[in-house]
Design a protein around this motif. Structure first.
Motif, PDB file in Angstrom:
ATOM      1  N   UNK A 261       0.734  -1.254  -0.081  1.00 50.52           N
ATOM      2  CA  UNK A 261      -0.027  -0.049   0.022  1.00 50.52           C
ATOM      3  C   UNK A 261       0.667   1.233   0.146  1.00 50.52           C
ATOM      4  N   UNK A 262       2.025   1.061   0.896  1.00 52.14           N
ATOM      5  CA  UNK A 262       2.902   2.484   0.803  1.00 52.14           C
ATOM      6  C   UNK A 262       3.567   2.537  -0.511  1.00 52.14           C
ATOM      7  N   UNK A 263       3.813   1.404  -1.587  1.00 54.01           N
ATOM      8  CA  UNK A 263       4.490   1.364  -2.728  1.00 54.01           C
ATOM      9  C   UNK A 263       3.438   2.082  -3.648  1.00 54.01           C
ATOM     10  N   UNK A 264       2.094   1.599  -3.523  1.00 53.01           N
ATOM     11  CA  UNK A 264       1.081   2.173  -4.322  1.00 53.01           C
ATOM     12  C   UNK A 264       0.876   3.812  -4.138  1.00 53.01           C
ATOM     13  N   UNK A 265       0.844   4.116  -2.827  1.00 51.21           N
ATOM     14  CA  UNK A 265       0.814   5.442  -2.700  1.00 51.21           C
ATOM     15  C   UNK A 265       1.844   6.354  -3.282  1.00 51.21           C
ATOM     16  N   UNK A 266       2.896   5.777  -2.897  1.00 54.30           N
ATOM     17  CA  UNK A 266       4.416   6.494  -3.405  1.00 54.30           C
ATOM     18  C   UNK A 266       4.288   6.501  -5.092  1.00 54.30           C
ATOM     19  N   UNK A 267       4.200   5.542  -5.691  1.00 53.87           N
ATOM     20  CA  UNK A 267       4.067   5.609  -7.094  1.00 53.87           C
ATOM     21  C   UNK A 267       3.097   6.526  -7.735  1.00 53.87           C
ATOM     22  N   UNK A 268       1.831   6.340  -7.196  1.00 57.04           N
ATOM     23  CA  UNK A 268       0.858   7.188  -7.680  1.00 57.04           C
ATOM     24  C   UNK A 268       1.196   8.643  -7.375  1.00 57.04           C
ATOM     25  N   UNK A 269       1.724   8.821  -6.237  1.00 53.57           N
ATOM     26  CA  UNK A 269       2.158  10.205  -5.998  1.00 53.57           C
ATOM     27  C   UNK A 269       3.083  10.842  -6.820  1.00 53.57           C
ATOM     28  N   UNK A 270       3.930   9.929  -7.119  1.00 53.06           N
ATOM     29  CA  UNK A 270       5.171  10.612  -8.239  1.00 53.06           C
ATOM     30  C   UNK A 270       4.385  10.687  -9.459  1.00 53.06           C
ATOM     31  N   UNK A 271       3.596   9.871 -10.236  1.00 52.04           N
ATOM     32  CA  UNK A 271       2.650   9.874 -11.260  1.00 52.04           C
ATOM     33  C   UNK A 271       2.022  11.195 -11.329  1.00 52.04           C
ATOM     34  N   UNK A 272       1.436  11.611 -10.204  1.00 50.05           N
ATOM     35  CA  UNK A 272       0.403  12.929  -9.904  1.00 50.05           C
ATOM     36  C   UNK A 272       1.333  14.036  -9.841  1.00 50.05           C
ATOM     37  N   UNK A 273       2.654  14.074  -9.648  1.00 48.03           N
ATOM     38  CA  UNK A 273       3.599  15.252  -9.566  1.00 48.03           C
ATOM     39  C   UNK A 273       3.191  16.268 -10.321  1.00 48.03           C
ATOM     40  N   UNK A 274       3.208  16.366 -11.848  1.00 49.66           N
ATOM     41  CA  UNK A 274       2.582  17.415 -12.671  1.00 49.66           C
ATOM     42  C   UNK A 274       1.213  17.309 -12.950  1.00 49.66           C
ATOM     43  N   UNK A 275       0.311  16.932 -12.369  1.00 51.10           N
ATOM     44  CA  UNK A 275      -0.975  16.727 -12.713  1.00 51.10           C
ATOM     45  C   UNK A 275      -1.512  18.295 -13.431  1.00 51.10           C
TER      46      UNK A 275
ATOM     47  N   UNK B 115       5.978  25.637  -5.326  1.00 48.10           N
ATOM     48  CA  UNK B 115       5.713  25.897  -6.621  1.00 48.10           C
ATOM     49  C   UNK B 115       6.535  24.862  -7.290  1.00 48.10           C
ATOM     50  N   UNK B 116       6.948  25.005  -8.607  1.00 48.11           N
ATOM     51  CA  UNK B 116       7.344  23.850  -9.595  1.00 48.11           C
ATOM     52  C   UNK B 116       8.641  23.068  -8.898  1.00 48.11           C
ATOM     53  N   UNK B 117       9.458  23.879  -8.274  1.00 45.87           N
ATOM     54  CA  UNK B 117      10.611  23.107  -7.758  1.00 45.87           C
ATOM     55  C   UNK B 117       9.963  22.098  -6.367  1.00 45.87           C
ATOM     56  N   UNK B 118       9.526  22.760  -5.846  1.00 46.73           N
ATOM     57  CA  UNK B 118       8.763  21.843  -4.490  1.00 46.73           C
ATOM     58  C   UNK B 118       7.857  20.656  -5.162  1.00 46.73           C
ATOM     59  N   UNK B 119       7.019  20.941  -6.206  1.00 51.14           N
ATOM     60  CA  UNK B 119       6.337  19.635  -6.868  1.00 51.14           C
ATOM     61  C   UNK B 119       7.648  18.724  -7.199  1.00 51.14           C
ATOM     62  N   UNK B 120       8.607  19.161  -7.856  1.00 52.64           N
ATOM     63  CA  UNK B 120       9.810  18.118  -8.316  1.00 52.64           C
ATOM     64  C   UNK B 120      10.311  17.399  -7.319  1.00 52.64           C
ATOM     65  N   UNK B 121      10.564  18.073  -6.240  1.00 48.90           N
ATOM     66  CA  UNK B 121      11.164  17.580  -4.955  1.00 48.90           C
ATOM     67  C   UNK B 121      10.311  16.629  -4.574  1.00 48.90           C
ATOM     68  N   UNK B 122       9.034  16.907  -4.268  1.00 53.26           N
ATOM     69  CA  UNK B 122       8.030  15.869  -3.752  1.00 53.26           C
ATOM     70  C   UNK B 122       7.986  14.600  -4.544  1.00 53.26           C
TER      71      UNK B 122
END
Length: 374
Positions: free
Chosen positions: A25-39, A341-348
């Motif tokens: 579940x942590x893996x799925x949340x982390x992976x989807x969080x990454x894919x949602x970075x620049x939504x 901003x964009x830098x913060x999104x990228x880091x997250x």
């Protein structure tokens, strides 16, 4: 010393077992969080494809024209959004309830019905991220499972920091745990070292992401946040449902131009988009004026008009909220990194991807350790 070793052993095994149980579940949340970075950016780019050439000697449609088209399509839906983008030839996104459209800014032609495939993909990812794709009554179960998996993640971050500490607190020992090595005896050795090093460097960012996520899952987290500032969680707003826009007197285009003038006189002449919302409250039009794509609170504000008189009834900036409300808003955008901003999104996003690797290496190390313990 013996007590310290016993405590560390208990923490280690708790860390290992909980990591194996909640890892998927942590893996799925982390992976989807990454894919949602620049939504927001991808959705915006998708809408840019519908930009039109600016015709000569032809004025764009008025806000009232867009509202009339939405009302003709959905006469029973008075809750309407119209979003003007401050760019020549930009298509006009508009919503009547949950039905969305992209309109040609000069002819009123429907360029796209629905939110588009890009937005649909991100909605699917969001539902996986929040609810494990469960629907209806099962949605709450998915949210609860992810909520408790996130609490486990917080424990793994804190306990991992404790387990990372070398037994002998010397500078040389810390260096061994802070940097990669030039040579590894085997894959297990490399995974362990990478898990330790990447884990400790990612602690601050992942802890912020995980701790702010509790606000979306648990009421006690919101109570604690507002309580810290001596406030109570604001109750859900209750008001009578608006059934018609017929009592609105002032033209919406007039209100839009007034909102533009207000923005220009308040150092917001470079606004990126301006949303108009009507039909949520009777006799009220709200304009959300935003300098950014990502709804950054420090770069936006809301302006409220009385639709009978055209008078400004309220201006709401971040500093106008209560301290608890400001803290909640900051935490909301710290979770996605958009606060910076964009830098913060990228880091997250990058650290969310790194969390996937930590889950993988932790799983491989845990399984090997369980096999060895037998």
């Amino acid at each position: 010393m013996a007590i310290a070793k016993t405590v560390k052993r208990w923490v280690f095994w708790t860390h290992l077992i909980l990591g194996l149980v909640a890892g998927i579940f942590i893996f799925l949340m982390s992976l989807t969080g990454f894919l949602l970075t620049y939504e927001r950016q991808f959705i915006e780019l998708d809408e840019m494809r519908y930009r039109v050439d600016v015709p000569q000697n032809q004025q764009r449609l008025s806000t009232d024209d867009i509202v009339d088209k939405l009302q003709a399509l959905h006469p029973e839906t008075p809750h309407i959004y119209v979003r003007w983008v401050n760019r020549d030839g930009a298509a006009v996104p508009a919503w009547a309830g949950r039905d969305s459209y992209l309109f040609h800014p000069y002819t009123g032609e429907i360029l796209r019905e629905g939110e588009g495939n890009v937005a649909l993909v991100f909605h699917w990812l969001t539902n996986l991220h929040r609810y494990l794709l469960l629907e209806g009554e099962l949605k709450g179960i998915g949210k609860t499972v992810n909520g408790y998996a996130n609490l486990v993640f917080i424990f793994l971050i804190v306990s991992g920091a404790y387990l990372w500490l070398p037994n002998k607190l010397r500078l040389a020992s810390f260096k061994q745990h802070l940097w990669f090595r030039h040579h590894y005896t085997n894959r297990h050795h490399r995974r362990r070292q990478w898990h330790l090093v990447l884990g400790v460097w990612s602690i601050p960012v992942l802890f912020i992401i995980a701790i702010t996520a509790t606000l979306f899952h648990f009421s006690w987290a919101n109570t604690a946040l507002y309580g810290f500032f001596g406030e109570q969680v604001p109750p859900r707003e209750q008001h009578e449902e608006v059934t018609s826009l017929s009592l609105d007197v002032v033209d919406y285009e007039t209100l839009f131009l007034a909102a533009q003038n207000h923005a220009n006189s308040n150092d917001y002449d470079d606004w990126y988009s301006m949303w108009m919302e009507i039909g949520e409250h009777e006799y009220e039009a709200r304009f959300f004026i935003d300098k950014s794509i990502g709804h950054r609170q420090s770069m936006s504000y809301s302006l409220y008009f009385d639709t009978r008189s055209g008078e400004v009834t309220k201006v709401l900036r971040k500093e106008d909220w209560s301290r608890g409300g400001q803290a909640w808003g900051t935490a909301r955008f710290l979770h996605t990194g958009e606060h910076f901003g964009f830098i913060g999104q990228t880091i997250a996003g990058l650290f969310s991807l790194l969390a996937c690797y930590l889950v993988y290496t932790g799983f491989m190390l845990g399984v090997k350790r369980l096999k060895a313990s037998k």
